[in-house]
Design a protein around this motif. Structure first.
Motif, PDB file in Angstrom:
ATOM      1  N   ALA A   1       0.844  -1.207   0.000  1.00 38.78           N
ATOM      2  CA  ALA A   1       0.000   0.000   0.000  1.00 38.78           C
ATOM      3  C   ALA A   1       0.870   1.245   0.000  1.00 38.78           C
ATOM      4  O   ALA A   1       1.943   1.261   0.606  1.00 38.78           O
ATOM      5  N   ILE A   2       0.405   2.291  -0.660  1.00 37.33           N
ATOM      6  CA  ILE A   2       1.160   3.547  -0.743  1.00 37.33           C
ATOM      7  C   ILE A   2       1.110   4.325   0.568  1.00 37.33           C
ATOM      8  O   ILE A   2       1.983   5.136   0.854  1.00 37.33           O
ATOM      9  N   GLY A   3       0.089   4.064   1.384  1.00 33.39           N
ATOM     10  CA  GLY A   3      -0.038   4.804   2.649  1.00 33.39           C
ATOM     11  C   GLY A   3      -1.002   4.134   3.599  1.00 33.39           C
ATOM     12  O   GLY A   3      -1.627   3.117   3.259  1.00 33.39           O
ATOM     13  N   PRO A   4      -1.160   4.686   4.805  1.00 32.68           N
ATOM     14  CA  PRO A   4      -1.962   4.045   5.850  1.00 32.68           C
ATOM     15  C   PRO A   4      -3.446   3.864   5.518  1.00 32.68           C
ATOM     16  O   PRO A   4      -4.037   2.848   5.856  1.00 32.68           O
ATOM     17  N   SER A   5      -4.063   4.863   4.828  1.00 36.27           N
ATOM     18  CA  SER A   5      -5.502   4.732   4.537  1.00 36.27           C
ATOM     19  C   SER A   5      -5.746   3.603   3.532  1.00 36.27           C
ATOM     20  O   SER A   5      -6.737   2.870   3.627  1.00 36.27           O
ATOM     21  N   THR A   6      -4.831   3.433   2.578  1.00 35.35           N
ATOM     22  CA  THR A   6      -4.952   2.342   1.600  1.00 35.35           C
ATOM     23  C   THR A   6      -4.709   0.995   2.280  1.00 35.35           C
ATOM     24  O   THR A   6      -5.427   0.019   2.021  1.00 35.35           O
TER      25      THR A   6
ATOM     26  N   ARG B   1      -6.829  -4.170   4.647  1.00 33.75           N
ATOM     27  CA  ARG B   1      -7.076  -5.008   5.839  1.00 33.75           C
ATOM     28  C   ARG B   1      -8.576  -5.153   6.093  1.00 33.75           C
ATOM     29  O   ARG B   1      -9.046  -6.221   6.480  1.00 33.75           O
ATOM     30  N   GLY B   2      -9.302  -4.062   5.848  1.00 35.74           N
ATOM     31  CA  GLY B   2     -10.756  -4.099   6.014  1.00 35.74           C
ATOM     32  C   GLY B   2     -11.414  -5.097   5.076  1.00 35.74           C
ATOM     33  O   GLY B   2     -12.487  -5.636   5.363  1.00 35.74           O
ATOM     34  N   ALA B   3     -10.743  -5.364   3.934  1.00 31.66           N
ATOM     35  CA  ALA B   3     -11.256  -6.333   2.957  1.00 31.66           C
ATOM     36  C   ALA B   3     -10.687  -7.738   3.211  1.00 31.66           C
ATOM     37  O   ALA B   3     -10.885  -8.646   2.407  1.00 31.66           O
ATOM     38  N   GLY B   4      -9.968  -7.881   4.326  1.00 35.51           N
ATOM     39  CA  GLY B   4      -9.458  -9.204   4.700  1.00 35.51           C
ATOM     40  C   GLY B   4      -8.129  -9.575   4.070  1.00 35.51           C
ATOM     41  O   GLY B   4      -7.758 -10.750   4.039  1.00 35.51           O
ATOM     42  N   ILE B   5      -7.384  -8.594   3.573  1.00 35.08           N
ATOM     43  CA  ILE B   5      -6.093  -8.857   2.916  1.00 35.08           C
ATOM     44  C   ILE B   5      -4.946  -8.522   3.868  1.00 35.08           C
ATOM     45  O   ILE B   5      -4.933  -7.457   4.490  1.00 35.08           O
ATOM     46  N   ALA B   6      -3.985  -9.443   3.977  1.00 30.58           N
ATOM     47  CA  ALA B   6      -2.782  -9.182   4.772  1.00 30.58           C
ATOM     48  C   ALA B   6      -1.873  -8.249   3.973  1.00 30.58           C
ATOM     49  O   ALA B   6      -1.551  -8.524   2.821  1.00 30.58           O
ATOM     50  N   VAL B   7      -1.492  -7.130   4.594  1.00 29.79           N
ATOM     51  CA  VAL B   7      -0.637  -6.150   3.923  1.00 29.79           C
ATOM     52  C   VAL B   7       0.825  -6.452   4.261  1.00 29.79           C
ATOM     53  O   VAL B   7       1.225  -6.427   5.415  1.00 29.79           O
TER      54      VAL B   7
END
Length: 263
Positions: A224-229, A234-240
């Motif tokens: 992700a380019i930044g914290p909001s992304t 994570r909200g969609a269930g994806i491990a960043v």
């Protein structure tokens, strides 16, 4: 290793895309797929407000698109002349607050001096603005998108710093997105990393990527380019796997390189 960047390419006139270039320095083969399309709105209203700098305490930009809206206004000869002869100087005695280098460079292109670009995200920019502005002063003009997050307006409101938002663009899914993703996965296979550049990108792309990757999705390092992304992923269930330390090509490339070479 292949990296899929879910973002618009940089303008062809301004040389190679910095993200492709930086990733290439780590021997990573990056491909761009445009995710979003934009429709600009309220441009007459925008220029009307820009024509009255005496009514405002300064400007706030959290997106390059808001500057694009101003640049469209300035394509009109009479407006460009008015901007160059008087408005630019009048705005330049007031602060122009920005998030990130891309937005800052566009602010410079229209002749203004950006402040706060190192903030990196809306939360930190809000803190920076609060440290410099007095409560109940003249409102800051905030040209923004219809999908803007409420973090910055909320923080400023709580501190009593007036902010006047004006929606100058709408965000939609790029018409070729689904076809471009299908073509990429069929020709290039599963990338080592997929990079998201906005919560809107997560909204429009993730489902397609999950479908195209199937059982192999766990092989992908999501960045992700930044914290909001990152939060949207994570909200969609994806491990960043990684988030750029700041929204720059250098920080993103370094973070992806580290993530791909960690155990």
């Amino acid at each position: 290793m292949k990296v899929l960047l879910l973002k618009d390419p940089k303008d062809k006139d301004s040389g190679p895309d910095p993200y492709i270039k930086e990733l290439g320095s780590y021997s990573l083969e990056a491909t761009l797929i445009p995710v979003l399309s934009f429709e600009f709105t309220s441009l007459d209203s925008l220029f009307e407000k820009l024509s009255h700098p005496e009514c405002y305490g300064g400007l706030v930009f959290t997106s390059p698109r808001a500057l694009e809206a101003i640049k469209i206004c300035l394509k009109e000869k009479s407006k460009k002349e008015t901007w160059s002869k008087s408005l630019k100087q009048m705005w330049n005695i007031k602060p122009t607050y920005v998030v990130g280098k891309a937005t800052a460079s566009l602010v410079e292109e229209i002749g203004l001096v950006p402040q706060g670009e190192k903030a990196g995200n809306a939360e930190k920019l809000a803190e920076y603005i609060c440290s410099r502005e007095k409560p109940n002063s003249s409102a800051l003009l905030f040209p923004c998108g219809a999908l803007k997050r409420e973090v910055l307006p909320t923080v400023l409101r709580e501190k009593g710093i007036p902010l006047e938002s004006l929606t100058v663009y709408q965000t939609a899914q790029h018409p070729d997105l689904q076809e471009s993703l299908s073509s990429y996965f069929s020709q290039q296979g599963i990338p080592a990393s997929v990079v998201f550049f906005s919560p809107s990108g997560v909204k429009f792309c993730l489902q397609h990527i999950q479908k195209l990757s199937g059982d192999l999705i766990n092989q992908i390092k999501f960045a992700a380019i930044g914290p909001s992304t990152a939060e949207a992923l994570r909200g969609a269930g994806i491990a960043v796997s990684c988030t750029a330390g700041s929204p720059t090509a250098q920080d993103l490339a370094a973070a992806i390189h580290t993530a791909l070479h960690s155990c």
